[in-house]
Enzyme design. Structure first.
Site, mmCIF file in Angstrom:
data_model
loop_
_atom_site.group_PDB
_atom_site.id
_atom_site.type_symbol
_atom_site.label_atom_id
_atom_site.label_comp_id
_atom_site.label_asym_id
_atom_site.label_seq_id
_atom_site.Cartn_x
_atom_site.Cartn_y
_atom_site.Cartn_z
ATOM 1 N NE ARG A 124 65.713 13.766 -5.059
ATOM 2 C CZ ARG A 124 65.534 15.004 -5.444
ATOM 3 N NH1 ARG A 124 66.018 15.482 -4.482
ATOM 4 N NH2 ARG A 124 64.460 15.278 -6.625
ATOM 5 C CE LYS A 177 67.934 11.968 -7.030
ATOM 6 N NZ LYS A 177 67.111 11.062 -8.042
ATOM 7 C CG HIS A 223 61.741 8.074 -1.966
ATOM 8 N ND1 HIS A 223 62.143 9.372 -1.566
ATOM 9 C CD2 HIS A 223 60.950 8.666 -3.458
ATOM 10 C CE1 HIS A 223 62.649 10.284 -3.574
ATOM 11 N NE2 HIS A 223 61.630 9.754 -4.294
ATOM 12 N NE ARG A 246 61.031 13.708 -3.102
ATOM 13 C CZ ARG A 246 61.372 14.714 -3.492
ATOM 14 N NH1 ARG A 246 61.257 15.714 -2.374
ATOM 15 N NH2 ARG A 246 62.117 15.074 -4.927
ATOM 16 C CG HIS A 251 60.446 16.620 -9.351
ATOM 17 N ND1 HIS A 251 58.855 16.502 -8.911
ATOM 18 C CD2 HIS A 251 61.256 15.536 -8.232
ATOM 19 C CE1 HIS A 251 58.766 15.056 -8.490
ATOM 20 N NE2 HIS A 251 60.221 14.888 -7.803
ATOM 21 C CE1 TYR A 276 55.418 11.879 -5.405
ATOM 22 C CE2 TYR A 276 55.943 13.190 -6.322
ATOM 23 C CZ TYR A 276 56.355 12.480 -5.488
ATOM 24 O OH TYR A 276 57.387 12.170 -5.389
#
Length: 299
Positions: free
Chosen positions: A149, A173, A245, A248, A271, A280
């Site tokens: 990110r 995150k 992004h 990514r 994730h 994806y």
């Protein structure tokens, strides 16, 4: 009603108890602000204890009338639910009016990606003769090669590079740390930038460990990375609307197309849920056609 003390307490809760980033905290508090703005716009003097499910549903209708998309509404609902959960924990409320608030159905949007040639074109568009040329090449290789990110890239530190094992430690995150493999090209360019370019910079106090610096010796901002990629896309003649992004997305998509395990990709992307990674698994038609042609006995 004065809601400012509640918002300040909510922000402190998100930071201390949920360990969210400043960007996430700002997003959550902005979502709750929208609810308060709704009451003000409709001249409703209402206390937190008096808010009902009916009020919240009317608020969503208002958002919809303002043109807020389903994804925006879903994010706002998430912020509001977190706010009421905080109020319950602090015993400022006895009932949660958002408990039965429905989240709108969201059509899952496939992310834009770049193919290998477009990735090369972006990197080749960097002017290596400029002072920031080597830095920018390293940035692009790390973004694409590690699937980071943009905030993870700007926070990347020299002390988090493990050269011998070819891994970097990334803070994602919620301040969650993960180890991500770094490819030979990305590692080589990053090392060259650090040892041959960055070493000559006058570094601003407190920024000594950050890898990528601006011309003032401070860590790069997120917006500077966005601007870099937009300018490279123009220089490379890429017409797609892309952002950090996009690299990514491309990282994950190319791994899927190459046969990589979905769980491994989930770990590298950081994730929390495998369902986020599954977006994806879309493959372009040309790739699917190639697979059929090469591997199906009746092709």
């Amino acid at each position: 009603m004065n809601n400012r003390p509640y918002l300040k307490g909510f922000a402190a809760y998100l930071k201390l108890e949920r360990s969210l980033s400043e960007n996430s905290i700002q997003a959550y508090t902005n979502d709750v602000e929208k609810l308060f703005q709704y009451f003000e716009a409709h001249d409703k003097e209402i206390t937190l204890n008096a808010i009902t499910l009916k009020d919240l549903r009317a608020f969503l209708v208002w958002l919809n009338e303002l043109g807020a998309q389903a994804s925006t509404q879903a994010r706002v609902i998430s912020g509001i639910k977190s706010f009421f959960n905080y109020l319950l924990q602090e015993e400022l409320l006895t009932d949660d009016p958002s408990a039965l608030l429905e989240t709108p159905k969201i059509a899952r949007k496939l992310p834009d990606t770049l193919n290998f040639h477009e990735i090369d074109a972006l990197i080749n568009a960097i002017d290596a003769s400029k002072p920031e040329g080597m830095r920018n090449k390293a940035i692009m290789e790390v973004l694409y090669g590690c699937g980071l990110r943009v905030s993870e890239l700007t926070e990347l530190k020299i002390s988090n590079i493990f050269e011998e094992s070819e891994f970097i430690k990334v803070v994602g995150k919620g301040n969650k740390e993960r180890l991500v493999p770094i490819g030979a090209t990305a590692l080589k360019l990053t090392k060259i930038y650090i040892e041959e370019v960055r070493v000559h910079a006058t570094i601003k106090k407190g920024n000594e460990d950050y890898i990528f610096l601006n011309r003032f010796g401070a860590k790069l901002s997120r917006i500077s990375i966005f601007n870099l990629i937009k300018s490279l896309a123009i220089a490379a003649g890429i017409k797609k609307t892309i952002s950090p992004h996009t690299l990514r997305h491309s990282f994950a998509t190319h791994l899927i197309e190459g046969g990589a395990d979905l769980r491994a990709i989930q770990e590298m992307l950081g994730h929390a849920s495998i369902t986020t990674t599954e977006i994806y698994t879309h493959l372009d038609r040309d790739y699917l056609k190639t697979v059929i042609t090469e591997f199906h006995p009746r092709a």
